[in-house]
Design a protein around this motif. Structure first.
Motif, PDB file in Angstrom:
ATOM      1  N   CYS A 141       3.251   1.813   3.157  1.00 26.34           N
ATOM      2  CA  CYS A 141       2.544   3.050   3.543  1.00 26.34           C
ATOM      3  C   CYS A 141       3.480   4.261   3.559  1.00 26.34           C
ATOM      4  O   CYS A 141       3.554   5.002   4.548  1.00 26.34           O
ATOM      5  CB  CYS A 141       1.845   2.883   4.894  1.00 26.34           C
ATOM      6  N   LEU A 142       4.186   4.454   2.442  1.00 28.89           N
ATOM      7  CA  LEU A 142       5.118   5.584   2.340  1.00 28.89           C
ATOM      8  C   LEU A 142       4.408   6.892   2.053  1.00 28.89           C
ATOM      9  O   LEU A 142       4.739   7.932   2.617  1.00 28.89           O
ATOM     10  CB  LEU A 142       6.116   5.317   1.195  1.00 28.89           C
ATOM     11  N   TYR A 143       3.463   6.828   1.110  1.00 29.55           N
ATOM     12  CA  TYR A 143       2.785   8.050   0.662  1.00 29.55           C
ATOM     13  C   TYR A 143       1.407   8.124   1.319  1.00 29.55           C
ATOM     14  O   TYR A 143       0.404   7.740   0.735  1.00 29.55           O
ATOM     15  CB  TYR A 143       2.672   8.050  -0.866  1.00 29.55           C
ATOM     16  N   VAL A 144       1.381   8.553   2.583  1.00 29.38           N
ATOM     17  CA  VAL A 144       0.110   8.684   3.307  1.00 29.38           C
ATOM     18  C   VAL A 144       0.087  10.047   3.991  1.00 29.38           C
ATOM     19  O   VAL A 144       1.103  10.485   4.531  1.00 29.38           O
ATOM     20  CB  VAL A 144      -0.073   7.553   4.352  1.00 29.38           C
ATOM     21  N   CYS A 151       0.834  -1.201   0.000  1.00 27.83           N
ATOM     22  CA  CYS A 151       0.000   0.000   0.000  1.00 27.83           C
ATOM     23  C   CYS A 151       0.869   1.251   0.000  1.00 27.83           C
ATOM     24  O   CYS A 151       1.769   1.378   0.841  1.00 27.83           O
ATOM     25  CB  CYS A 151      -0.895  -0.015   1.246  1.00 27.83           C
ATOM     26  N   ALA A 152       0.582   2.171  -0.925  1.00 29.65           N
ATOM     27  CA  ALA A 152       1.289   3.463  -0.983  1.00 29.65           C
ATOM     28  C   ALA A 152       2.793   3.272  -0.996  1.00 29.65           C
ATOM     29  O   ALA A 152       3.530   3.923  -0.276  1.00 29.65           O
ATOM     30  CB  ALA A 152       0.855   4.353   0.199  1.00 29.65           C
ATOM     31  N   GLY A 163      -5.922   8.828  -2.454  1.00 32.99           N
ATOM     32  CA  GLY A 163      -4.725   8.184  -1.907  1.00 32.99           C
ATOM     33  C   GLY A 163      -4.952   6.695  -1.782  1.00 32.99           C
ATOM     34  O   GLY A 163      -6.090   6.207  -1.912  1.00 32.99           O
ATOM     35  N   ALA A 164      -3.852   5.955  -1.495  1.00 37.97           N
ATOM     36  CA  ALA A 164      -3.950   4.491  -1.445  1.00 37.97           C
ATOM     37  C   ALA A 164      -4.779   4.026  -0.254  1.00 37.97           C
ATOM     38  O   ALA A 164      -5.574   3.088  -0.359  1.00 37.97           O
ATOM     39  CB  ALA A 164      -2.547   3.892  -1.387  1.00 37.97           C
ATOM     40  N   VAL A 165      -4.593   4.670   0.906  1.00 39.46           N
ATOM     41  CA  VAL A 165      -5.356   4.256   2.090  1.00 39.46           C
ATOM     42  C   VAL A 165      -6.839   4.572   1.894  1.00 39.46           C
ATOM     43  O   VAL A 165      -7.719   3.779   2.257  1.00 39.46           O
ATOM     44  CB  VAL A 165      -4.797   4.931   3.360  1.00 39.46           C
TER      45      VAL A 165
END
Ligand SMILES: [Zn+2]
Length: 436
Positions: A252-255, A215-216, A232-234
């Motif tokens: 979960c990098l891009y959150v 994820c992300a 966003g991914a989440v």
């Protein structure tokens, strides 16, 4: 004695016992009693012994729960060190073109190689996912790891992959009491349509399987999701029913802050893989903010091509260092927390904390013993500080899984290591020759 079958009763005595139990007791010295595959007693001092006990002198050793790797692809040990320093979005290049030429049996041997490396490093449990699970899951079983295994599903060949995911669940079950059991492994929000993600949720509800998803993990994933109408991914996972305490979201990098709140509110787990993230994406997940907000976080090595070691001691150190840099705050990611992420919290992430993650009577006997006499470990002041910032996987001397001592005095007792190295060399002669 044949170490592959546990003796009736083993008494591990004389070591410093780090329990990771609810009060985080440490007994110095302490004793761990193993009967069959289970821990039956943990406490201070020596235990009363019987004539038929196997006494294991752990003097000079630190005895602790086997470590839990919350995100990996064990078989990819075979593809370690092929390429470095690739640009973003080129992560497939870490294994191609050789991976395309590999045969299913190559993944079997890659799993034995990676699994044995993990055991030597004190990792007794993995959340593993890949294709070819019909050969990888038996290899994980053979090498002796505790594992939840997931067959990766994406839109490509969706019907076939869903059938394989179902077959894996039918073969191994979803009961967390089983040493090897199955979960569901949708690949990522950008490679799975909303419809497929909803189908995975329905299948999880029907079977009781836990869900493991990337994820992300990249800027390109975020761009693809935005083009699909997700912020966003989440948020995409929320909209498709894939947030919850039965979900482990790797990376979960891009959150953003709202997504971190969503992860916390839904009890969704994050499998943090800092070394791989740094190498592939040159980015650090906002772990300090996640912990501050109440997100549950476990640690993973990810795959060998982008780590390149499979050593959770190294990963704790990397998580601590990069977490401080990422937060611009040296007080975050305290050592006690990092140790929890690879033991009891890792077990909770995988839904197996009733069976693993701490040394407590009633749990399965997944135990490791580290030699304490290495110069790089001296002097011992704070156990957590030494384990996180000084210890290495190579310090691990003995490893038990389910009461079976698989590593004894630093040597595997159940795998023909020269034969494994021959297999690896043979596979690479063929792959380098371009002969499928
Ligand atoms: Zn991964």
């Amino acid at each position: 004695m044949d170490d592959r079958h546990p003796p009736a009763r083993q008494v591990l005595t004389g070591g410093v016992v780090v329990t990771m139990n609810p009060t985080r007791e440490i007994f110095a010295p302490g004793t761990v009693v193993i009967e069959g595959g289970a821990i039956t007693a943990v406490g201070p001092g020596p235990a009363a012994s019987r004539d038929d006990d196997v006494i294991v002198d752990c003097g000079g050793h630190l005895v602790m729960p086997g470590l839990v790797n919350a995100h990996t692809h064990t078989c990819m040990a075979l593809f370690r060190g092929l390429r470095e320093d690739a640009p973003r979005d080129a992560w497939a290049g870490y294994t191609l073109p050789h991976q395309d030429r590999a045969r299913p049996e190559d993944y079997y041997w890659g799993t034995i190689l990676g699994g044995l490396e993990l055991l030597h490093n004190g990792v007794t449990t993995v959340a593993d996912r890949f294709g070819h699970m019909d050969v990888i899951a038996p290899a994980i079983d053979t090498v002796g790891l505790r594992a939840v295994v997931c067959h990766t599903v994406a839109d490509r060949a969706r019907r076939l992959e869903l059938d394989r995911a179902r077959a894996l669940i039918e073969r191994w079950g979803v009961d967390p009491a089983r040493r090897v059991h199955a979960g569901l492994g949708p690949h990522a929000p950008d490679t799975c349509s909303d419809d497929l993600l909803r189908q995975i949720r329905a299948l999880a509800n029907e079977t009781g399987a836990r869900i493991f998803i990337h994820c992300a993990q990249s800027a390109s994933e975020l761009a693809a999701l935005r083009a699909r109408g997700h912020e966003g991914a989440v948020r995409c996972l929320r909209d498709t029913g894939l947030l919850g305490s039965d979900v482990v979201a790797a990376h979960c990098l891009y959150v953003d802050a709202d997504e971190i709140r969503l992860l916390a509110e839904t009890g969704t787990w994050v499998a943090h893989c800092p070394a791989s993230n740094a190498k592939i994406e040159a980015r650090v997940a906002p772990v300090a903010a996640m912990l501050r907000t109440g997100v549950r976080v476990a640690l993973g090595t990810d795959w060998a091509p982008t780590n390149n070691g499979m050593d959770l001691f190294d990963e704790m150190k990397t998580a601590g260092l990069l977490g401080k840099v990422g937060a611009d705050d040296p007080t975050v990611l305290p050592v006690a927390r990092l140790l929890e992420m690879t033991t009891i919290e890792g077990a909770r992430a995988l839904g197996i904390d009733a069976h693993a993650g701490s040394l407590e009577a009633g749990k399965r006997a997944d135990v490791i013993a580290l030699a304490m006499d290495g110069l790089h470990l001296q002097p011992w002041h704070d156990v957590a500080a030494t384990l996180v910032y000084s210890a290495k996987g190579q310090d691990v001397r003995h490893v038990w899984v389910d009461g079976r001592r698989l590593i004894r005095d630093g040597q595997a007792v159940h795998v023909d290591v020269p034969g494994l190295l021959d297999e690896t060399a043979r596979i690479w002669r063929r792959l380098r020759a371009g002969d499928a």
